[in-house]
Write an enzyme that holds these catalytic residues in place. Structure first.
Site, PDB file in Angstrom:
ATOM      1  N   ASP A  50      36.290  44.026  45.479  1.00  0.00           N
ATOM      2  CA  ASP A  50      36.741  43.436  44.213  1.00  0.00           C
ATOM      3  C   ASP A  50      36.365  41.958  44.123  1.00  0.00           C
ATOM      4  O   ASP A  50      36.125  41.301  45.128  1.00  0.00           O
ATOM      5  CB  ASP A  50      38.268  43.510  44.121  1.00  0.00           C
ATOM      6  CG  ASP A  50      38.783  44.930  43.937  1.00  0.00           C
ATOM      7  OD1 ASP A  50      37.981  45.875  44.053  1.00  0.00           O
ATOM      8  OD2 ASP A  50      39.993  45.073  43.686  1.00  0.00           O
ATOM      9  N   HIS A 101      36.195  45.227  36.810  1.00  0.00           N
ATOM     10  CA  HIS A 101      37.429  44.570  37.253  1.00  0.00           C
ATOM     11  C   HIS A 101      37.838  43.565  36.170  1.00  0.00           C
ATOM     12  O   HIS A 101      38.408  42.513  36.459  1.00  0.00           O
ATOM     13  CB  HIS A 101      37.172  43.878  38.586  1.00  0.00           C
ATOM     14  CG  HIS A 101      38.409  43.473  39.333  1.00  0.00           C
ATOM     15  ND1 HIS A 101      39.558  44.236  39.363  1.00  0.00           N
ATOM     16  CD2 HIS A 101      38.688  42.379  40.103  1.00  0.00           C
ATOM     17  CE1 HIS A 101      40.478  43.627  40.121  1.00  0.00           C
ATOM     18  NE2 HIS A 101      39.979  42.494  40.567  1.00  0.00           N
ATOM     19  N   HIS A 105      39.373  37.321  35.450  1.00  0.00           N
ATOM     20  CA  HIS A 105      40.327  37.823  36.432  1.00  0.00           C
ATOM     21  C   HIS A 105      41.731  37.323  36.109  1.00  0.00           C
ATOM     22  O   HIS A 105      42.252  36.419  36.760  1.00  0.00           O
ATOM     23  CB  HIS A 105      39.896  37.388  37.835  1.00  0.00           C
ATOM     24  CG  HIS A 105      40.528  38.200  38.911  1.00  0.00           C
ATOM     25  ND1 HIS A 105      41.739  37.867  39.463  1.00  0.00           N
ATOM     26  CD2 HIS A 105      40.153  39.338  39.524  1.00  0.00           C
ATOM     27  CE1 HIS A 105      42.055  38.770  40.391  1.00  0.00           C
ATOM     28  NE2 HIS A 105      41.104  39.679  40.438  1.00  0.00           N
ATOM     29  N   HIS A 196      37.437  42.671  49.469  1.00  0.00           N
ATOM     30  CA  HIS A 196      36.936  41.719  48.470  1.00  0.00           C
ATOM     31  C   HIS A 196      35.572  41.162  48.865  1.00  0.00           C
ATOM     32  O   HIS A 196      35.320  40.929  50.043  1.00  0.00           O
ATOM     33  CB  HIS A 196      37.932  40.575  48.288  1.00  0.00           C
ATOM     34  CG  HIS A 196      39.244  41.040  47.731  1.00  0.00           C
ATOM     35  ND1 HIS A 196      40.231  41.579  48.528  1.00  0.00           N
ATOM     36  CD2 HIS A 196      39.705  41.089  46.458  1.00  0.00           C
ATOM     37  CE1 HIS A 196      41.257  41.930  47.766  1.00  0.00           C
ATOM     38  NE2 HIS A 196      40.965  41.650  46.502  1.00  0.00           N
TER      39      HIS A 196
HETATM   40 ZN   LIG Z   1      40.963  41.148  41.911  1.00  0.00          ZN
END
Ligand SMILES: [Zn+2]
Length: 422
Positions: A50, A101, A105, A196
């Site tokens: 991510d 995603h 963010h 991540h």
């Molecule tokens: Zn995230």
């Protein structure tokens, strides 16, 4: 007038509950309608990254994946994708899956419903423009859902994707080696791991990924993108119960009974413990008698793995069982804890083919114990949705003598005691 205010208050509370609380409890916590792991029938796991792309971490992560022939899913942030289109191109070129995603963010709770919808649509449009593809999966920033998220997911025909194992690569108190240990400890066929390639977790994951991939492939796991995992599943009420059962009951049982796990390899089906013999007395081939209450070794089945494997391919499941029993035999031979256990036994409804594995089968002589085990089996079969759950179940005792187990499964190996030089 006063009454109107009260109704307004109740209406507002109800509206907030529908907008925030229901999606929070249902999707974020319970994962209803959100895919979180695959069937577990194959020795495979999904790694997801991510918050990227990030020029400092994504290339190293791609290098590690390529070196291991592994393919993953990248949940990219739209604005970062726009900033680093060459990384999006590389992710795509190297056979990984691109997923959304969000465009920015930001947690859905901090935005208006229309901003939530617009953000998701913008991220889809960005991937369409940069990579000429429509993503299948969406993972909301910070895992946050609202009713607007749910609505726009349906409109855009996107599937919400969670995870079943958090690597904690972003966690300040986790050293890189802790992250590796955590993922390996919880590794299971079908697990989806969240890591991540951007943000604070990115550098940690870039550092540990080569070692992690090495260990996972050593255990027989294949790493695949979400879209290629076998039978990707959303949570059902039964799945939630299953998670609670495994977390609380299984874990407590394992701790109390000092259970040894043989489930490290992807084919691993068993756990092993010293326990008191509960079956009818058995006369061993050398004339010794093992009576109820004697100290023996007991085999415990990893129900979820066995049921998933049998349902997918019974022949392959049988091979996995045989392979896993070899590990059991090795532990009975090498671990001092099991050296004086005269036999290995289990009480199980899965006794159809065990004579092929060298086990003897006995009826249980205690009616009470039989009925208790039968009720437990019916429950487990329901919990794990075994295809055989409508067939009558007859738990029996299966056992194999220690010497027979060792000679049958390990005759080709040199025992450790001999190699260590006496
Ligand atoms: Zn995230």
């Amino acid at each position: 007038m006063k009454r109107n205010w009260r109704w307004l208050g109740i209406g507002a509370a109800g509206g907030l509950a529908v907008y925030y609380l229901v999606p929070y409890l249902g999707m974020q916590l319970a994962n209803f309608g959100v895919v979180r792991q695959s069937s577990g029938a194959l020795p495979e796991m999904g790694l997801t990254f991510d918050d990227g792309p990030d020029p400092a971490c994504t290339p190293a992560i791609l290098d590690a994946l390529r070196a291991h022939g592994a393919h993953a899913t990248f949940f990219v942030v739209g604005e970062r994708a726009l900033a680093y289109p060459e990384l999006i191109a590389r992710i795509q070129r190297e056979g990984h899956e691109l997923a959304s995603h969000g465009m920015h963010h930001r947690h859905a709770w901090l935005r208006s419903p229309w901003a939530v919808a617009a953000d998701l649509r913008a991220s889809v449009a960005t991937l369409q423009r940069l990579a000429s593809l429509r993503p299948t999966f969406f993972r909301p920033p910070h895992g946050g859902y609202t009713a607007a998220t749910w609505w726009v997911l349906r409109r855009e025909r996107l599937t919400a994707a969670h995870w079943s194992l958090e690597a904690h690569d972003w966690h300040r108190e986790f050293l890189p080696e802790d992250v590796v240990e955590r993922v390996l400890y919880h590794a299971e066929p079908g697990r989806v791991v969240v890591m991540h390639d951007g943000g604070p977790g990115g550098p940690v994951t870039a550092k540990i990924l080569p070692q992690l991939l090495e260990e996972l492939s050593g255990r027989g796991y294949q790493i695949k993108p979400l879209g290629q995992l076998h039978g990707l599943q959303a949570s059902s009420p039964r799945g939630v119960l299953r998670r609670i059962w495994e977390l609380i009951v299984d874990d407590t049982f394992d701790r109390i009974n000092d259970v040894d796990f043989l489930t490290e390899p992807a084919y691993g089906m068993f756990r092993l413990a010293r326990s008191r013999f509960s079956g009818p007395a058995v006369t061993l081939s050398d004339g010794r008698v093992v009576r109820p209450g004697d100290s023996v070794a007991e085999l415990h089945v990893h129900s979820r793995r066995l049921v998933a494997a049998v349902r997918h391919n019974p022949v392959r499941a049988f091979r996995m069982v045989r392979q896993s029993i070899t590990d059991v035999a090795r532990m009975m031979r090498d671990n001092p804890k099991y050296r004086d256990a005269p036999l290995l036994f289990a009480v199980t409804p899965f006794h159809d083919l065990v004579d092929l594995l060298g086990f003897q089968v006995r009826d249980l002589d205690s009616r009470v114990f039989y009925l208790r085990m039968q009720a437990f089996t019916v429950y487990l079969r329901w919990l794990y949705a075994s295809p055989a759950s409508r067939k009558p179940t007859h738990p029996k005792m299966i056992y194999i003598e220690r010497d027979q187990l060792l000679s049958r499964y390990l005759s080709a190996e040199v025992p450790e005691a001999v190699t260590s030089g006496n």
